[in-house]
Scaffold this motif. Structure first.
Motif, PDB file in Angstrom:
ATOM      1  N   LYS A 417       0.820  -1.209   0.000  1.00  0.00           N
ATOM      2  CA  LYS A 417       0.000   0.000   0.000  1.00  0.00           C
ATOM      3  C   LYS A 417       0.855   1.261   0.000  1.00  0.00           C
ATOM      4  O   LYS A 417       0.426   2.310  -0.503  1.00  0.00           O
ATOM      5  N   HIS A 418       2.053   1.178   0.541  1.00  0.00           N
ATOM      6  CA  HIS A 418       2.883   2.370   0.716  1.00  0.00           C
ATOM      7  C   HIS A 418       4.154   2.339  -0.128  1.00  0.00           C
ATOM      8  O   HIS A 418       4.708   3.384  -0.437  1.00  0.00           O
ATOM      9  N   VAL A 419       4.611   1.158  -0.510  1.00  0.00           N
ATOM     10  CA  VAL A 419       5.740   1.031  -1.441  1.00  0.00           C
ATOM     11  C   VAL A 419       5.123   0.695  -2.797  1.00  0.00           C
ATOM     12  O   VAL A 419       4.880  -0.465  -3.122  1.00  0.00           O
ATOM     13  N   LYS A 420       4.859   1.721  -3.596  1.00  0.00           N
ATOM     14  CA  LYS A 420       4.009   1.559  -4.782  1.00  0.00           C
ATOM     15  C   LYS A 420       4.784   1.508  -6.094  1.00  0.00           C
ATOM     16  O   LYS A 420       4.180   1.420  -7.159  1.00  0.00           O
ATOM     17  N   GLN A 421       6.091   1.587  -6.067  1.00  0.00           N
ATOM     18  CA  GLN A 421       6.871   1.601  -7.301  1.00  0.00           C
ATOM     19  C   GLN A 421       6.654   0.312  -8.102  1.00  0.00           C
ATOM     20  O   GLN A 421       6.468  -0.768  -7.537  1.00  0.00           O
ATOM     21  N   MET A 422       6.703   0.450  -9.403  1.00  0.00           N
ATOM     22  CA  MET A 422       6.569  -0.704 -10.297  1.00  0.00           C
ATOM     23  C   MET A 422       7.930  -1.375 -10.483  1.00  0.00           C
ATOM     24  O   MET A 422       8.981  -0.746 -10.413  1.00  0.00           O
ATOM     25  N   GLY A 423       7.889  -2.680 -10.747  1.00  0.00           N
ATOM     26  CA  GLY A 423       9.101  -3.416 -11.101  1.00  0.00           C
ATOM     27  C   GLY A 423      10.044  -3.684  -9.944  1.00  0.00           C
ATOM     28  O   GLY A 423      11.237  -3.925 -10.158  1.00  0.00           O
ATOM     29  N   ILE A 424       9.547  -3.684  -8.728  1.00  0.00           N
ATOM     30  CA  ILE A 424      10.404  -3.941  -7.559  1.00  0.00           C
ATOM     31  C   ILE A 424      10.803  -5.412  -7.525  1.00  0.00           C
ATOM     32  O   ILE A 424       9.995  -6.307  -7.807  1.00  0.00           O
ATOM     33  N   CYS A 425      12.041  -5.668  -7.162  1.00  0.00           N
ATOM     34  CA  CYS A 425      12.516  -7.030  -6.978  1.00  0.00           C
ATOM     35  C   CYS A 425      12.360  -7.391  -5.492  1.00  0.00           C
ATOM     36  O   CYS A 425      12.981  -6.777  -4.627  1.00  0.00           O
ATOM     37  N   LEU A 426      11.509  -8.369  -5.193  1.00  0.00           N
ATOM     38  CA  LEU A 426      11.240  -8.792  -3.825  1.00  0.00           C
ATOM     39  C   LEU A 426      12.057 -10.056  -3.535  1.00  0.00           C
ATOM     40  O   LEU A 426      11.818 -11.116  -4.118  1.00  0.00           O
ATOM     41  N   ILE A 427      13.013  -9.943  -2.623  1.00  0.00           N
ATOM     42  CA  ILE A 427      13.896 -11.062  -2.290  1.00  0.00           C
ATOM     43  C   ILE A 427      13.469 -11.618  -0.937  1.00  0.00           C
ATOM     44  O   ILE A 427      13.415 -10.890   0.049  1.00  0.00           O
ATOM     45  N   SER A 428      13.174 -12.918  -0.904  1.00  0.00           N
ATOM     46  CA  SER A 428      12.734 -13.557   0.337  1.00  0.00           C
ATOM     47  C   SER A 428      13.344 -14.949   0.424  1.00  0.00           C
ATOM     48  O   SER A 428      13.946 -15.457  -0.533  1.00  0.00           O
ATOM     49  N   ASN A 429      13.196 -15.577   1.601  1.00  0.00           N
ATOM     50  CA  ASN A 429      13.685 -16.946   1.736  1.00  0.00           C
ATOM     51  C   ASN A 429      12.698 -17.905   1.080  1.00  0.00           C
ATOM     52  O   ASN A 429      11.613 -17.514   0.664  1.00  0.00           O
ATOM     53  N   TRP A 430      13.091 -19.170   1.023  1.00  0.00           N
ATOM     54  CA  TRP A 430      12.252 -20.189   0.396  1.00  0.00           C
ATOM     55  C   TRP A 430      11.190 -20.605   1.408  1.00  0.00           C
ATOM     56  O   TRP A 430      11.271 -21.643   2.052  1.00  0.00           O
ATOM     57  N   ASN A 431      10.196 -19.783   1.547  1.00  0.00           N
ATOM     58  CA  ASN A 431       9.179 -19.971   2.565  1.00  0.00           C
ATOM     59  C   ASN A 431       7.852 -20.263   1.878  1.00  0.00           C
ATOM     60  O   ASN A 431       7.375 -19.465   1.078  1.00  0.00           O
ATOM     61  N   GLU A 432       7.240 -21.414   2.209  1.00  0.00           N
ATOM     62  CA  GLU A 432       5.986 -21.791   1.559  1.00  0.00           C
ATOM     63  C   GLU A 432       4.882 -20.777   1.846  1.00  0.00           C
ATOM     64  O   GLU A 432       4.010 -20.541   1.015  1.00  0.00           O
ATOM     65  N   SER A 433       4.928 -20.157   3.041  1.00  0.00           N
ATOM     66  CA  SER A 433       3.913 -19.152   3.371  1.00  0.00           C
ATOM     67  C   SER A 433       4.029 -17.949   2.450  1.00  0.00           C
ATOM     68  O   SER A 433       3.020 -17.438   1.936  1.00  0.00           O
ATOM     69  N   ILE A 434       5.271 -17.486   2.216  1.00  0.00           N
ATOM     70  CA  ILE A 434       5.481 -16.332   1.336  1.00  0.00           C
ATOM     71  C   ILE A 434       5.076 -16.684  -0.090  1.00  0.00           C
ATOM     72  O   ILE A 434       4.410 -15.893  -0.783  1.00  0.00           O
ATOM     73  N   LYS A 435       5.467 -17.865  -0.555  1.00  0.00           N
ATOM     74  CA  LYS A 435       5.124 -18.267  -1.923  1.00  0.00           C
ATOM     75  C   LYS A 435       3.616 -18.350  -2.109  1.00  0.00           C
ATOM     76  O   LYS A 435       3.088 -17.954  -3.147  1.00  0.00           O
ATOM     77  N   SER A 436       2.929 -18.829  -1.088  1.00  0.00           N
ATOM     78  CA  SER A 436       1.470 -18.921  -1.173  1.00  0.00           C
ATOM     79  C   SER A 436       0.831 -17.540  -1.224  1.00  0.00           C
ATOM     80  O   SER A 436      -0.119 -17.310  -1.982  1.00  0.00           O
ATOM     81  N   VAL A 437       1.368 -16.602  -0.448  1.00  0.00           N
ATOM     82  CA  VAL A 437       0.835 -15.230  -0.438  1.00  0.00           C
ATOM     83  C   VAL A 437       1.053 -14.570  -1.794  1.00  0.00           C
ATOM     84  O   VAL A 437       0.156 -13.911  -2.347  1.00  0.00           O
TER      85      VAL A 437
END
Length: 607
Positions: A417-437
């Motif tokens: 809602k507040h970080v609205k820039q397009m084309g952002i690269c989101l780096i996260s761990n291999w987390n099934e919860s994150i992948k599902s979201v």
């Protein structure tokens, strides 16, 4: 294996030494049983009570009859003074290794003015008052369920407390304050670490130079992987390698505990109380005292949830642009809904300076979570970015029940809602919860709004869990870091030749998610979530605090960060610098290298 050891304690006698032996002599030695993880100061106090020195004498030092080596089937003994808790651990490990039935100690006594008085003896100096004994008031299960829901406007998530009492079967009656009921917690909790196990045999190698004098010959690390006191190593890396191999062999872990001027380990707190006030307190009482001191400084844990709305309102009023999203749940007393009361569930917050500062950072966001180790078990989620000068910028925070799908959806939705820039690269761990979201509709963390990718280290960890092949794991890491697709596929074929199933496993992961050669330049070279993990140590000293204090600390740290960075940038601008420090340094280095280059013209255009 027993969790206690038996010791014979000599006092008011003498120590006789020879080249091969040490003998303790006493007219009336005593016998005691100790638990293995007993702190040194509590051991001294227990011996003092058993001897019956009262308020006239106290234990000032302990000497251990230390078995060093075997000569013709017998041990050579040395007298070693026990100075701290590490020495106690070393002593126990050496005793168990020797196979002796009895552990022998010699106690030196001194006048009480120089040592400690019993906790129940009043101080002779009227200006020094006895330390208030910190007794933990542990409510019954019915009291907890009622008070946690009724007495607070906002209460912690989870309706029970869990305390682990420090157990000592041989502790005198005066140290047993009351019978304690252990209450199971239906909600998330974090049990107290009172008397946590320190059965770490590897700690016998701690601070080797201290004990170098007790072994006549120079000993080196053997191929068997055993460690013993007196070993010497050529480098620090050799020491660390030896300890790691020993831990792997013994299937144990080790932890270095260090007190600082702003952080007290409980065992050091016992020493401080004894030195300053002349009282010996048990480990349990010192721990409870520390918890009450934290509550005095930062507020009570339960009351802190009630203070949270006022703190958030003040931040929004006096720090314009502060973003807050607080979720609460209805409070119940059994099956009855309690009107006007709510239970804390989740909290998201960020600041306008962070959101606006992101416009001048690389278009990458790293997210990670870290456990909070206060009274209640919750998780702190973080979003981090970095500017072109390698300065780390925290973007947003959240306190949630854990790294669940719902918690990550709450965090990532509010972040978007507040970080609205397009084309952002989101780096996260291999987390099934994150992948599902991320796969959920409307979350806007998918192309073209954003490009989610995986932390390479977590990919390697999952690969290792699947195939348990360290050589191939290193090859996978190298594949991820390859700059060209040609080199990537060469390494992939090498993996296929060694293990075809491993090659298929890698094929099932989109190359754009974990490799540098196929990321389209969106990662800016960031292959892991290290940025988020760099922030975690900043919260290391605050993760045990009540929730309101933790939120306030995040504001204080960011306020200090922005002031310091602002001064630095103004100084650079006043000095006439056009580019940031990192770019200026790179230009200077390239210009310096260019002076030694020779340019040859191979063009035939003018021929």
């Amino acid at each position: 294996m027993s969790n206690s050891f038996f010791a014979i304690v000599y006092y008011d006698g003498k120590i006789s030494k020879s080249d091969t032996d040490v003998v303790f002599e006493s007219d009336d030695p005593i016998s005691l049983t100790f638990i293995k993880d007993i702190p040194l100061e509590e051991m001294k106090c227990k011996i003092n009570r058993k001897i019956g020195a009262g308020n006239t004498k106290t234990v000032s030092s302990l000497t251990y009859r230390f078995p060093v080596s075997l000569i013709r089937g017998a041990f050579v003994y040395r007298a070693v003074v026990i100075d701290d808790d590490d020495d106690v651990t070393t002593m126990i490990a050496a005793h168990e290794k020797s196979g002796n039935v009895n552990l022998e100690l010699y106690v030196k006594l001194e006048d009480v003015e120089k040592g400690c008085r019993d906790v129940n003896v009043p101080a002779p100096n009227p200006e020094i008052q006895p330390i208030r004994q910190c007794e933990a008031e542990i409510p019954s299960s019915s009291q907890v369920a009622t008070e946690a829901a009724i007495d607070l406007n906002i209460v912690p998530f989870g309706e029970s407390y869990v305390f682990e009492e420090y157990e000592n079967e041989d502790e005198d009656e005066e140290d047993r304050d009351s019978d304690v009921e252990i209450i199971p917690a239906p909600g998330p909790h974090l049990s107290s670490s009172i008397g946590s196990s320190r059965d770490l045999p590897a700690m016998q190698a701690h601070e080797f130079p201290e004990y170098a004098h007790i072994i006549p010959s120079l000993m080196t690390y053997s191929e068997t992987g055993d460690l013993c006191i007196g070993m010497r190593f050529p480098t620090k890396d050799a020491v660390l390698s030896a300890i790691k191999h020993y831990n792997i062999k013994q299937s144990v872990d080790y932890k270095v505990i260090v007190s600082t001027p702003t952080k007290y380990v409980v065992s050091d707190l016992i020493v401080e109380i004894r030195t300053r006030y002349g009282y010996c307190v048990s480990y349990r009482k010192a721990w409870n005292g520390k918890q009450k001191a934290i509550a005095e400084l930062y507020g009570d844990w339960d009351k802190s949830y009630n203070d949270l709305p006022n703190l958030l309102a003040a931040m929004q009023q006096y720090v314009p642009g502060t973003v807050v999203e607080l979720q609460t749940l209805p409070a119940y007393d059994g099956n009855r809904l309690v009107e006007g009361k709510r239970v804390f569930h989740r909290l998201f917050w960020t600041f306008r300076s962070c959101i606006e500062g992101f416009r001048y950072c690389k278009p990458i966001v790293q997210v990670d979570g870290t456990f909070l180790n206060g009274k209640y078990k919750e998780t702190l989620l973080l979003a981090i970015s970095q500017d072109g000068n390698h300065n780390i910028l925290p973007l947003a925070f959240a306190i949630v029940e854990g790294e669940t799908k719902e918690a990550w959806a709450f965090f990532l939705t509010n972040l978007r809602k507040h970080v609205k820039q397009m084309g952002i690269c989101l780096i996260s761990n291999w987390n099934e919860s994150i992948k599902s979201v991320i796969r959920s509709k409307g979350i806007r963390w998918v192309p073209p709004y954003a490009y989610p990718v995986y932390c390479l280290r977590h990919v390697a960890v999952n690969f290792m869990k699947e195939f348990n092949d360290n050589e191939l794991r290193q090859e996978v890491v190298s594949m991820g870091n390859e700059l060209t697709s040609t080199r990537f596929h060469q390494r992939l074929e090498n993996v296929r030749k060694k293990n075809s199933r491993a090659g298929e496993w890698l094929d099932n992961i989109s190359k754009e998610r974990w490799t540098l050669s196929y990321d389209g330049g969106r990662r800016y070279g960031h292959m892991t979530t290290n940025l988020a993990e760099f922030i975690n140590p900043m919260f290391k000293g605050t993760r045990h605090l009540p929730i309101a204090a933790l939120v306030h600390e995040s504001y204080s740290m960011l306020a200090q960060l922005f002031v310091e960075m602002g001064k630095k940038q103004l100084t650079m601008m006043d000095s006439g610098q056009i580019y940031c420090e990192l770019v200026t340094q790179e230009l200077q280095e390239n210009c310096s290298k260019a002076k030694s280059h020779r340019v040859h013209d191979f063009s035939h255009a003018n021929c």
